[in-house]
Write a protein that holds these residues in place. Structure first.
Motif, PDB file in Angstrom:
ATOM      1  N   MET A  20      -0.157  -8.019   2.938  1.00 53.21           N
ATOM      2  CA  MET A  20      -0.665  -7.581   4.492  1.00 53.21           C
ATOM      3  C   MET A  20      -1.529  -6.174   4.278  1.00 53.21           C
ATOM      4  O   MET A  20      -2.444  -6.267   5.150  1.00 53.21           O
ATOM      5  CB  MET A  20       0.710  -7.342   5.280  1.00 53.21           C
ATOM      6  N   PHE A  62      -3.262 -12.147   7.377  1.00 52.45           N
ATOM      7  CA  PHE A  62      -2.140 -10.782   7.723  1.00 52.45           C
ATOM      8  C   PHE A  62      -1.258 -11.628   8.779  1.00 52.45           C
ATOM      9  O   PHE A  62      -0.077 -11.364   8.725  1.00 52.45           O
ATOM     10  CB  PHE A  62      -3.005  -9.893   8.639  1.00 52.45           C
ATOM     11  N   HIS A  63      -1.656 -12.374   9.725  1.00 52.52           N
ATOM     12  CA  HIS A  63      -0.931 -13.078  10.542  1.00 52.52           C
ATOM     13  C   HIS A  63       0.210 -14.041   9.950  1.00 52.52           C
ATOM     14  O   HIS A  63       1.483 -13.764  10.441  1.00 52.52           O
ATOM     15  CB  HIS A  63      -1.628 -13.852  11.746  1.00 52.52           C
ATOM     16  N   THR A  74       1.249 -13.873   6.782  1.00 51.49           N
ATOM     17  CA  THR A  74       2.262 -13.254   5.955  1.00 51.49           C
ATOM     18  C   THR A  74       3.227 -12.150   6.983  1.00 51.49           C
ATOM     19  O   THR A  74       4.425 -11.985   6.365  1.00 51.49           O
ATOM     20  CB  THR A  74       1.346 -12.214   5.109  1.00 51.49           C
ATOM     21  N   ASN A  75       2.531 -11.698   8.069  1.00 52.47           N
ATOM     22  CA  ASN A  75       3.412 -10.943   8.965  1.00 52.47           C
ATOM     23  C   ASN A  75       4.700 -11.921   9.370  1.00 52.47           C
ATOM     24  O   ASN A  75       5.814 -11.351   9.495  1.00 52.47           O
ATOM     25  CB  ASN A  75       2.577 -10.470  10.363  1.00 52.47           C
ATOM     26  N   MET A 105      -4.118  -3.975  12.419  1.00 51.55           N
ATOM     27  CA  MET A 105      -3.693  -4.297  11.166  1.00 51.55           C
ATOM     28  C   MET A 105      -3.267  -3.065   9.931  1.00 51.55           C
ATOM     29  O   MET A 105      -2.275  -3.318   9.267  1.00 51.55           O
ATOM     30  CB  MET A 105      -4.609  -5.302  10.445  1.00 51.55           C
ATOM     31  N   ALA A 139       0.375  -2.615   8.890  1.00 47.98           N
ATOM     32  CA  ALA A 139       0.640  -2.632   7.449  1.00 47.98           C
ATOM     33  C   ALA A 139       1.296  -1.543   6.837  1.00 47.98           C
ATOM     34  O   ALA A 139       2.342  -1.272   6.072  1.00 47.98           O
ATOM     35  CB  ALA A 139      -0.789  -2.590   6.331  1.00 47.98           C
ATOM     36  N   HIS A 169       4.900  -1.856   8.025  1.00 47.72           N
ATOM     37  CA  HIS A 169       5.623  -2.750   6.968  1.00 47.72           C
ATOM     38  C   HIS A 169       6.400  -1.939   5.676  1.00 47.72           C
ATOM     39  O   HIS A 169       7.078  -2.039   5.430  1.00 47.72           O
ATOM     40  CB  HIS A 169       4.665  -3.742   6.819  1.00 47.72           C
TER      41      HIS A 169
END
Length: 226
Positions: A126, A138-139, A141-142, A182, A186, A189
């Motif tokens: 991400m 990104f979406h 994997t998120n 993002m 990130a 996360h």
């Protein structure tokens, strides 16, 4: 032993259920990807023709999608992709935040090194997606990251409820993705993984709670200032 006459209706029912699951998966993917938007009408006959099936599995797929909260049926008007209001979305964010707090606390007390490494790899993906401005990666994997956290928590009932809420929020979460957001997500996360790895249940729960509530606030600001 069942007679051939008894077996034939059973086979037909199994075939219909199998087709309904495929139709349901196809329509759900279209909704979650944004190809179908809130308020769009779904026509039973048209979908049956497009997918090369009878109307029965399409009708059953509509029923399953309505149970999942993705479509609504209006009497004498038909079936429509459900539009989630901002007020409902904000409520869902709050509920998810409380559920995530529980998940974070539990994982901090139970996860081992292999699972932590797996989560770090996803957080790294991400991070790279944010730096390259790859919103699609990104979406994807998120969603996988949060779903994996749920699986590791080991509560099947929680998973079922959480996944339903996540699908209802997909439209809002996808719209929240910008280069700036993002990068923030990130970082959050990475903080979540760090807190879980530390074994500090309070910190892990709080990190996950704040992550969701921050997303809620971004959604509220974006849509109320538009």
């Amino acid at each position: 032993m069942n007679s051939p006459r008894q077996i034939q209706p059973l086979i037909a029912q199994l075939q219909c259920n199998s087709l309904a699951n495929l139709v349901q998966a196809h329509i759900e993917e279209q909704i979650l990807s944004g190809a179908l938007k809130g308020g769009d009408k779904l026509t039973e006959q048209l979908l049956a023709e497009q997918l090369g099936v009878s109307r029965a599995p399409v009708r059953e797929a509509f029923r399953m999608l309505e149970e999942a909260g993705l479509v609504r049926t209006e009497k004498n008007r038909g079936v429509f992709v459900r539009a989630v209001s901002l007020e409902e979305a904000l409520e869902i964010f709050e509920l998810r935040a409380m559920m995530d707090q529980y998940v974070g606390r539990k994982l901090a007390q139970t996860l081992g090194a292999p699972e932590i490494r797996e989560l770090r790899r996803m957080a790294d993906t991400m991070d790279q997606a944010a730096k390259s401005d790859d919103a699609a990666l990104f979406h994807e994997t998120n969603l996988a990251f949060h779903d994996r956290l749920l699986e590791l928590a080991g509560n099947a009932k929680l998973c079922a409820v959480y996944r339903k809420l996540t699908k209802e929020l997909t439209m809002f979460r996808r719209q929240n993705l910008s280069h700036e957001s993002m990068a923030i997500y990130a970082r959050e996360h990475r903080q979540i993984v760090k807190a879980i790895a530390s074994g500090d249940a309070e910190a892990a729960g709080q990190a996950m709670f704040e992550h969701v509530m921050n997303s809620r606030e971004r959604t509220r600001k974006r849509l109320t200032s538009a």
